[in-house]
Motif scaffolding. Structure first.
Motif, PDB file in Angstrom:
ATOM      1  N   THR A 306       0.876  -1.178   0.000  1.00  0.00           N
ATOM      2  CA  THR A 306       0.000   0.000   0.000  1.00  0.00           C
ATOM      3  C   THR A 306       0.907   1.219   0.000  1.00  0.00           C
ATOM      4  O   THR A 306       2.101   1.115   0.290  1.00  0.00           O
ATOM      5  CB  THR A 306      -0.920   0.047   1.225  1.00  0.00           C
ATOM      6  N   TYR A 307       0.345   2.382  -0.309  1.00  0.00           N
ATOM      7  CA  TYR A 307       1.164   3.592  -0.303  1.00  0.00           C
ATOM      8  C   TYR A 307       0.357   4.791   0.163  1.00  0.00           C
ATOM      9  O   TYR A 307      -0.754   5.043  -0.314  1.00  0.00           O
ATOM     10  CB  TYR A 307       1.740   3.895  -1.686  1.00  0.00           C
ATOM     11  N   ARG A 308       0.954   5.531   1.108  1.00  0.00           N
ATOM     12  CA  ARG A 308       0.417   6.835   1.486  1.00  0.00           C
ATOM     13  C   ARG A 308       1.568   7.691   2.003  1.00  0.00           C
ATOM     14  O   ARG A 308       2.550   7.190   2.525  1.00  0.00           O
ATOM     15  CB  ARG A 308      -0.691   6.718   2.539  1.00  0.00           C
ATOM     16  N   LYS A 316      -4.009   0.192  -2.013  1.00  0.00           N
ATOM     17  CA  LYS A 316      -3.211  -0.944  -2.467  1.00  0.00           C
ATOM     18  C   LYS A 316      -2.535  -0.634  -3.799  1.00  0.00           C
ATOM     19  O   LYS A 316      -3.161  -0.085  -4.712  1.00  0.00           O
ATOM     20  CB  LYS A 316      -4.092  -2.181  -2.609  1.00  0.00           C
ATOM     21  N   VAL A 317      -1.262  -0.999  -3.882  1.00  0.00           N
ATOM     22  CA  VAL A 317      -0.500  -0.787  -5.116  1.00  0.00           C
ATOM     23  C   VAL A 317       0.401  -2.001  -5.349  1.00  0.00           C
ATOM     24  O   VAL A 317       0.765  -2.704  -4.407  1.00  0.00           O
ATOM     25  CB  VAL A 317       0.373   0.493  -5.042  1.00  0.00           C
ATOM     26  N   ASP A 318       0.758  -2.249  -6.604  1.00  0.00           N
ATOM     27  CA  ASP A 318       1.723  -3.319  -6.861  1.00  0.00           C
ATOM     28  C   ASP A 318       3.133  -2.764  -6.661  1.00  0.00           C
ATOM     29  O   ASP A 318       3.328  -1.557  -6.491  1.00  0.00           O
ATOM     30  CB  ASP A 318       1.534  -3.922  -8.249  1.00  0.00           C
ATOM     31  N   LEU A 323       7.234   1.442  -6.148  1.00  0.00           N
ATOM     32  CA  LEU A 323       8.599   1.917  -6.352  1.00  0.00           C
ATOM     33  C   LEU A 323       8.593   3.288  -7.016  1.00  0.00           C
ATOM     34  O   LEU A 323       9.369   4.174  -6.632  1.00  0.00           O
ATOM     35  CB  LEU A 323       9.390   0.917  -7.193  1.00  0.00           C
ATOM     36  N   GLU A 324       7.724   3.478  -7.990  1.00  0.00           N
ATOM     37  CA  GLU A 324       7.644   4.770  -8.659  1.00  0.00           C
ATOM     38  C   GLU A 324       7.172   5.860  -7.696  1.00  0.00           C
ATOM     39  O   GLU A 324       7.653   6.997  -7.737  1.00  0.00           O
ATOM     40  CB  GLU A 324       6.695   4.700  -9.863  1.00  0.00           C
ATOM     41  N   LEU A 325       6.259   5.503  -6.808  1.00  0.00           N
ATOM     42  CA  LEU A 325       5.772   6.475  -5.813  1.00  0.00           C
ATOM     43  C   LEU A 325       6.875   6.828  -4.823  1.00  0.00           C
ATOM     44  O   LEU A 325       7.025   7.992  -4.428  1.00  0.00           O
ATOM     45  CB  LEU A 325       4.556   5.906  -5.089  1.00  0.00           C
ATOM     46  N   ILE A 326       7.659   5.835  -4.424  1.00  0.00           N
ATOM     47  CA  ILE A 326       8.786   6.098  -3.520  1.00  0.00           C
ATOM     48  C   ILE A 326       9.809   6.993  -4.215  1.00  0.00           C
ATOM     49  O   ILE A 326      10.342   7.935  -3.612  1.00  0.00           O
ATOM     50  CB  ILE A 326       9.428   4.778  -3.056  1.00  0.00           C
ATOM     51  N   LYS A 327      10.076   6.701  -5.486  1.00  0.00           N
ATOM     52  CA  LYS A 327      10.995   7.548  -6.260  1.00  0.00           C
ATOM     53  C   LYS A 327      10.503   8.991  -6.277  1.00  0.00           C
ATOM     54  O   LYS A 327      11.272   9.939  -6.081  1.00  0.00           O
ATOM     55  CB  LYS A 327      11.108   7.038  -7.692  1.00  0.00           C
ATOM     56  N   GLY A 328       9.212   9.153  -6.523  1.00  0.00           N
ATOM     57  CA  GLY A 328       8.639  10.497  -6.558  1.00  0.00           C
ATOM     58  C   GLY A 328       8.777  11.206  -5.224  1.00  0.00           C
ATOM     59  O   GLY A 328       9.068  12.413  -5.169  1.00  0.00           O
TER      60      GLY A 328
END
Length: 392
Positions: A306-308, A316-318, A323-328
């Motif tokens: 998941t990502y927030r 929920k995210v794959d 990874l792209e969200l963390i990069k951002g």
């Protein structure tokens, strides 16, 4: 004659007005207590994130309705004190502080209640030292156990001076009776005590505090937290454990074993963690100030499914999207140091991470020197880095 009559009328009106104000204050106070008891009961029944979100909405509605009900009540000390408490509950710190400062400016006969509210406002503003200066004056007069133990817990956590943090942790744990609102956090006070004495160099006392907590803590989750934290103390002095991650940002993959000669800080964090986000600017500054002196810093996080973060909740995210969200996030926060993203929990489990953020300090010889959970004491972090960098 007429002058005397006017004075008598004025005094009579003033006394009636005061009586009405006191009566309003008593009603307001009773309603406030009723609402707060109701909300405490409802909060104790919350089990899920969705339930908590609903509770927060209801809480806001109830408190705003109470303010509305008494909006035309006279602005005397007692009524403004209650209003300040409500604004504090609503996290409207500016309005809460404005009202409590007005109350204190009137120099009330019994200022301890108002000063306790001021203490809590300052704590909410992360001004623990200022809050402590006020609280230590009124501590003997604080009669509300909830307020007293709230202050004990905050000062055991937030103050820079480790000896004073130890003092308040021991006050909390040494009490014969602990209110229900505070008792649920008792295991944390063993942790805070351990951290305070560890910072003073008393490793055996730090272990004892955690073992004492483990012995009296019944909740499985709470006990595991203390046991895991104890595990961190057990590995101090050992060689740093390998940290293998499939994804690295801002750097190629690093081998901790090949970083001997540098001081290394592993920072375990997650984008969803508010305390991690709060600490990030400090870590960036510490890295930029010391990287040329031999400091390496590695941000360690993992996939959660998941990502927030501070900008929203993606649910929920794959792994690819996460990874792209963390990069951002890393780019947006301008993190200059390497960031490793684990696929599983190997690093978290190996380093016995019991809470986020956790900083693991590794000396120039590659040995684990210290662990810090929370990173709240910035001066201590600066001093620790300086000591490790200056060591031969």
């Amino acid at each position: 004659m007429y002058k005397k009559i006017f004075v008598l009328i004025f005094i009579g009106v003033f006394m009636i007005s005061c009586g009405k104000g006191n009566e309003e204050a008593q009603k307001f106070s009773a309603d406030y207590k009723t609402v707060m008891e109701k909300l405490r009961e409802k909060r104790s029944q919350v089990k899920t994130r969705d339930e908590y979100a609903g509770f927060k909405t209801e809480r806001k509605t109830e408190l705003e309705a109470l303010l509305k009900k008494y909006e035309k009540s006279p602005a005397d000390e007692d009524i403004e004190l209650i209003r300040s408490k409500i604004y504090l509950e609503l996290q409207d710190l500016d309005e809460a502080e404005k009202k409590i400062d007005a109350v204190l400016a009137e120099k009330p006969e019994n200022p301890s209640d108002a000063k306790m509210v001021k203490t809590k406002i300052l704590l909410a503003r992360d001004k623990a030292a200022e809050a402590y200066d006020i609280f230590k004056e009124i501590e003997p007069q604080v009669t509300d156990p909830d307020d007293l133990f709230y202050a004990y817990e905050q000062f055991a956590t937030e103050l820079e001076d480790a000896k004073t943090r130890e003092e308040y942790a021991r006050k909390f744990l040494g009490a014969k009776e602990i209110p229900e609102s505070a008792a649920k956090n008792k295991h944390y006070l063993y942790f805070y005590l351990s951290e305070a004495v560890k910072q003073q160099g008393n490793l055996d006392d730090a272990k004892k505090a955690l073992n004492d907590g483990i012995a009296v803590t019944e909740g499985e989750r709470e006990k595991k937290f203390l046991q895991t934290t104890l595990g961190q103390l057990e590995y101090l002095g050992n060689k740093a454990f390998p940290f293998n991650a499939p994804h690295w940002l801002n750097s190629e993959a690093l081998d901790i074993g090949q970083l001997e000669g540098k001081v290394v800080i592993l920072t375990f964090w997650a984008p969803w963690c508010p305390s991690c986000r709060k600490l990030t600017p400090t870590l960036v500054d510490l890295y930029n100030e010391n990287k040329e002196k031999g400091l390496e810093m590695i941000g360690c996080t993992r996939f959660y499914g998941t990502y927030r973060d501070d900008e929203g909740d993606k649910g929920k995210v794959d792994k690819e999207e996460e990874l792209e969200l963390i990069k951002g996030y890393v780019e947006r926060k301008q993190l200059p140091y390497p960031v490793a993203v684990e696929d599983g929990k190997e690093g978290v489990e190996t380093y016995k991470i019991s809470g986020l953020p956790t900083l693991v300090f590794i000396d120039k010889k590659g040995n684990i020197d210290y662990t810090d959970i929370g990173g709240a004491n910035v001066q201590f972090l600066k001093d620790k880095i300086k000591t490790l960098l200056e060591a031969q």
